[in-house]
Design a protein around this motif. Structure first.
Motif, PDB file in Angstrom:
ATOM      1  N   ALA A 113      10.389   4.406   4.997  1.00 58.56           N
ATOM      2  CA  ALA A 113       9.956   3.859   6.283  1.00 58.56           C
ATOM      3  C   ALA A 113       8.515   3.366   6.211  1.00 58.56           C
ATOM      4  CB  ALA A 113      10.095   4.924   7.372  1.00 58.56           C
ATOM      5  N   ILE A 114       7.644   4.145   5.592  1.00 55.58           N
ATOM      6  CA  ILE A 114       6.239   3.753   5.467  1.00 55.58           C
ATOM      7  C   ILE A 114       6.107   2.491   4.619  1.00 55.58           C
ATOM      8  CG2 ILE A 114       4.029   4.453   4.462  1.00 55.58           C
ATOM      9  CD1 ILE A 114       4.759   7.337   5.353  1.00 55.58           C
ATOM     10  N   MET A 115       6.860   2.404   3.545  1.00 54.15           N
ATOM     11  CA  MET A 115       6.812   1.216   2.690  1.00 54.15           C
ATOM     12  C   MET A 115       7.279  -0.030   3.446  1.00 54.15           C
ATOM     13  SD  MET A 115       7.975   2.756  -1.001  1.00 54.15           S
ATOM     14  CE  MET A 115       8.575   1.177  -1.528  1.00 54.15           C
ATOM     15  N   ASP A 116       8.388   0.096   4.190  1.00 55.39           N
ATOM     16  CA  ASP A 116       8.893  -1.047   4.956  1.00 55.39           C
ATOM     17  C   ASP A 116       7.908  -1.472   6.042  1.00 55.39           C
ATOM     18  OD1 ASP A 116      11.134  -1.301   3.441  1.00 55.39           O
ATOM     19  OD2 ASP A 116      12.550  -0.600   4.961  1.00 55.39           O
ATOM     20  N   PHE A 117       7.287  -0.499   6.717  1.00 57.03           N
ATOM     21  CA  PHE A 117       6.312  -0.830   7.751  1.00 57.03           C
ATOM     22  C   PHE A 117       5.102  -1.526   7.131  1.00 57.03           C
ATOM     23  CE2 PHE A 117       3.088  -0.201  10.994  1.00 57.03           C
ATOM     24  CZ  PHE A 117       3.796  -0.468  12.150  1.00 57.03           C
ATOM     25  N   GLY A 118       4.678  -1.062   5.965  1.00 53.13           N
ATOM     26  CA  GLY A 118       3.561  -1.676   5.266  1.00 53.13           C
ATOM     27  C   GLY A 118       3.845  -3.111   4.850  1.00 53.13           C
ATOM     28  N   ARG A 119       5.099  -3.389   4.469  1.00 57.53           N
ATOM     29  CA  ARG A 119       5.481  -4.764   4.124  1.00 57.53           C
ATOM     30  C   ARG A 119       5.514  -5.657   5.358  1.00 57.53           C
ATOM     31  NH1 ARG A 119      10.371  -3.032   1.514  1.00 57.53           N
ATOM     32  NH2 ARG A 119       9.529  -1.622  -0.009  1.00 57.53           N
ATOM     33  N   ALA A 120       5.996  -5.089   6.469  1.00 53.57           N
ATOM     34  CA  ALA A 120       6.114  -5.878   7.697  1.00 53.57           C
ATOM     35  C   ALA A 120       4.749  -6.134   8.344  1.00 53.57           C
ATOM     36  CB  ALA A 120       7.033  -5.168   8.688  1.00 53.57           C
ATOM     37  N   PHE A 121       3.870  -5.130   8.292  1.00 54.07           N
ATOM     38  CA  PHE A 121       2.550  -5.234   8.923  1.00 54.07           C
ATOM     39  C   PHE A 121       1.484  -4.764   7.938  1.00 54.07           C
ATOM     40  CE2 PHE A 121       5.644  -4.335  12.307  1.00 54.07           C
ATOM     41  CZ  PHE A 121       5.508  -5.489  13.051  1.00 54.07           C
ATOM     42  N   PRO A 122       1.108  -5.609   6.983  1.00 51.53           N
ATOM     43  CA  PRO A 122       0.182  -5.176   5.928  1.00 51.53           C
ATOM     44  C   PRO A 122      -1.227  -4.869   6.423  1.00 51.53           C
ATOM     45  CG  PRO A 122       0.658  -7.514   5.725  1.00 51.53           C
ATOM     46  CD  PRO A 122       1.554  -6.982   6.793  1.00 51.53           C
ATOM     47  N   ASP A 123      -1.620  -5.361   7.583  1.00 51.08           N
ATOM     48  CA  ASP A 123      -2.972  -5.118   8.085  1.00 51.08           C
ATOM     49  C   ASP A 123      -3.066  -3.872   8.955  1.00 51.08           C
ATOM     50  OD1 ASP A 123      -3.821  -7.383   6.788  1.00 51.08           O
ATOM     51  OD2 ASP A 123      -3.499  -8.676   8.529  1.00 51.08           O
ATOM     52  N   GLU A 124      -1.971  -3.161   9.151  1.00 48.02           N
ATOM     53  CA  GLU A 124      -1.970  -1.972  10.002  1.00 48.02           C
ATOM     54  C   GLU A 124      -1.917  -0.715   9.138  1.00 48.02           C
ATOM     55  OE1 GLU A 124      -2.406  -2.143  13.193  1.00 48.02           O
ATOM     56  OE2 GLU A 124      -2.107  -4.289  13.395  1.00 48.02           O
ATOM     57  N   ALA A 125      -2.803   0.224   9.429  1.00 52.53           N
ATOM     58  CA  ALA A 125      -2.843   1.488   8.682  1.00 52.53           C
ATOM     59  C   ALA A 125      -2.207   2.590   9.525  1.00 52.53           C
ATOM     60  CB  ALA A 125      -4.275   1.855   8.339  1.00 52.53           C
ATOM     61  N   ILE A 126      -1.276   3.311   8.944  1.00 52.05           N
ATOM     62  CA  ILE A 126      -0.586   4.392   9.636  1.00 52.05           C
ATOM     63  C   ILE A 126      -1.464   5.637   9.617  1.00 52.05           C
ATOM     64  CG2 ILE A 126       1.413   5.920   9.595  1.00 52.05           C
ATOM     65  CD1 ILE A 126       3.027   3.589   8.451  1.00 52.05           C
ATOM     66  N   ARG A 127      -1.659   6.200  10.785  1.00 53.69           N
ATOM     67  CA  ARG A 127      -2.466   7.422  10.918  1.00 53.69           C
ATOM     68  C   ARG A 127      -1.592   8.662  10.982  1.00 53.69           C
ATOM     69  NH1 ARG A 127      -7.033   8.224  15.539  1.00 53.69           N
ATOM     70  NH2 ARG A 127      -7.829  10.198  14.785  1.00 53.69           N
ATOM     71  N   ASP A 128      -0.449   8.553  11.639  1.00 55.05           N
ATOM     72  CA  ASP A 128       0.465   9.689  11.776  1.00 55.05           C
ATOM     73  C   ASP A 128       1.874   9.153  11.982  1.00 55.05           C
ATOM     74  OD1 ASP A 128       1.294  12.294  11.908  1.00 55.05           O
ATOM     75  OD2 ASP A 128       0.249  12.783  13.764  1.00 55.05           O
ATOM     76  N   ILE A 129       2.874   9.967  11.635  1.00 60.65           N
ATOM     77  CA  ILE A 129       4.272   9.545  11.743  1.00 60.65           C
ATOM     78  C   ILE A 129       5.118  10.738  12.171  1.00 60.65           C
ATOM     79  CG2 ILE A 129       4.671   9.937   9.288  1.00 60.65           C
ATOM     80  CD1 ILE A 129       6.636   7.551   9.366  1.00 60.65           C
ATOM     81  N   HIS A 130       6.071  10.481  13.066  1.00 62.25           N
ATOM     82  CA  HIS A 130       7.034  11.506  13.472  1.00 62.25           C
ATOM     83  C   HIS A 130       8.440  10.918  13.415  1.00 62.25           C
ATOM     84  CE1 HIS A 130       4.549  14.844  14.555  1.00 62.25           C
ATOM     85  NE2 HIS A 130       3.814  14.107  15.369  1.00 62.25           N
ATOM     86  N   ALA A 131       9.339  11.668  12.817  1.00 64.70           N
ATOM     87  CA  ALA A 131      10.744  11.261  12.725  1.00 64.70           C
ATOM     88  C   ALA A 131      11.534  11.873  13.871  1.00 64.70           C
ATOM     89  CB  ALA A 131      11.335  11.728  11.405  1.00 64.70           C
ATOM     90  N   THR A 132      12.606  11.217  14.235  1.00 66.14           N
ATOM     91  CA  THR A 132      13.532  11.812  15.194  1.00 66.14           C
ATOM     92  C   THR A 132      14.290  12.931  14.499  1.00 66.14           C
ATOM     93  OG1 THR A 132      15.196  10.154  14.637  1.00 66.14           O
ATOM     94  CG2 THR A 132      13.783   9.687  16.532  1.00 66.14           C
ATOM     95  N   ALA A 133      15.018  13.719  15.254  1.00 63.68           N
ATOM     96  CA  ALA A 133      15.727  14.874  14.684  1.00 63.68           C
ATOM     97  C   ALA A 133      16.736  14.453  13.618  1.00 63.68           C
ATOM     98  CB  ALA A 133      16.420  15.662  15.794  1.00 63.68           C
ATOM     99  N   ASP A 134      17.389  13.304  13.792  1.00 66.70           N
ATOM    100  CA  ASP A 134      18.361  12.835  12.807  1.00 66.70           C
ATOM    101  C   ASP A 134      17.731  11.971  11.718  1.00 66.70           C
ATOM    102  OD1 ASP A 134      17.800  10.549  14.235  1.00 66.70           O
ATOM    103  OD2 ASP A 134      19.866  10.149  14.817  1.00 66.70           O
TER     104      ASP A 134
END
Length: 146
Positions: free
Chosen positions: A36-57
């Motif tokens: 997920a982080i890799m795909d988000f980085g490809r889609a929005f290369p100028d945005e840095a992820i600070r935190d991430i939460h997954a749904t239960a599934d």
């Protein structure tokens, strides 16, 4: 004398093939945070992820970005649909279970849904991220002082 060895070799190769196929199938069905982080980085290369939460599934991920914005990723097969949440383009409410959020995306309606988390605390934190990404701006210009 050679036939038993050939038969055993074929059986072992078949068992090995079936195990590897099952493992590959499992990998295709189960998304993970790294992908997920890799795909988000490809889609929005100028945005840095600070935190991430997954749904239960673990089929969807909500992210908090470095500048206060929020993002969303939904699993579709082996890839993710990545969405950068714009101010005023998302509505949320509590899910009936208390551990989730009902989210409505104004610009991408097919991502709407109820997303359940592992705990109510995580759902509350994600709702604060979504609330924090909302920066209302007035269309009215201030009047000059009289």
């Amino acid at each position: 004398m050679v036939w038993p060895i050939v038969i055993m070799g074929v059986l072992l190769a078949t068992i090995f093939y079936m195990r590897m196929k099952a493992r590959a199938e499992k990998d295709r069905r189960e998304p993970d945070a790294g992908l997920a982080i890799m795909d988000f980085g490809r889609a929005f290369p100028d945005e840095a992820i600070r935190d991430i939460h997954a749904t239960a599934d673990e089929k969807a991920y909500f992210v908090r970005l470095h500048d206060g914005k929020a993002g969303f990723m939904a699993a579709h097969g082996t890839h993710f649909v990545c969405h950068l949440i714009e101010a005023g383009k998302v509505n949320t409410s509590n899910a009936p279970s208390g551990r989730g959020l009902t989210v409505h995306f104004a610009d991408i309606a097919y991502l709407d849904g109820t997303y359940e988390f592992r705990s109510a605390e995580i759902a509350a934190e994600v709702s604060l991220w979504l609330l924090g990404s909302f920066n209302p701006q007035s269309d009215f210009k201030s009047l000059p002082a009289t």
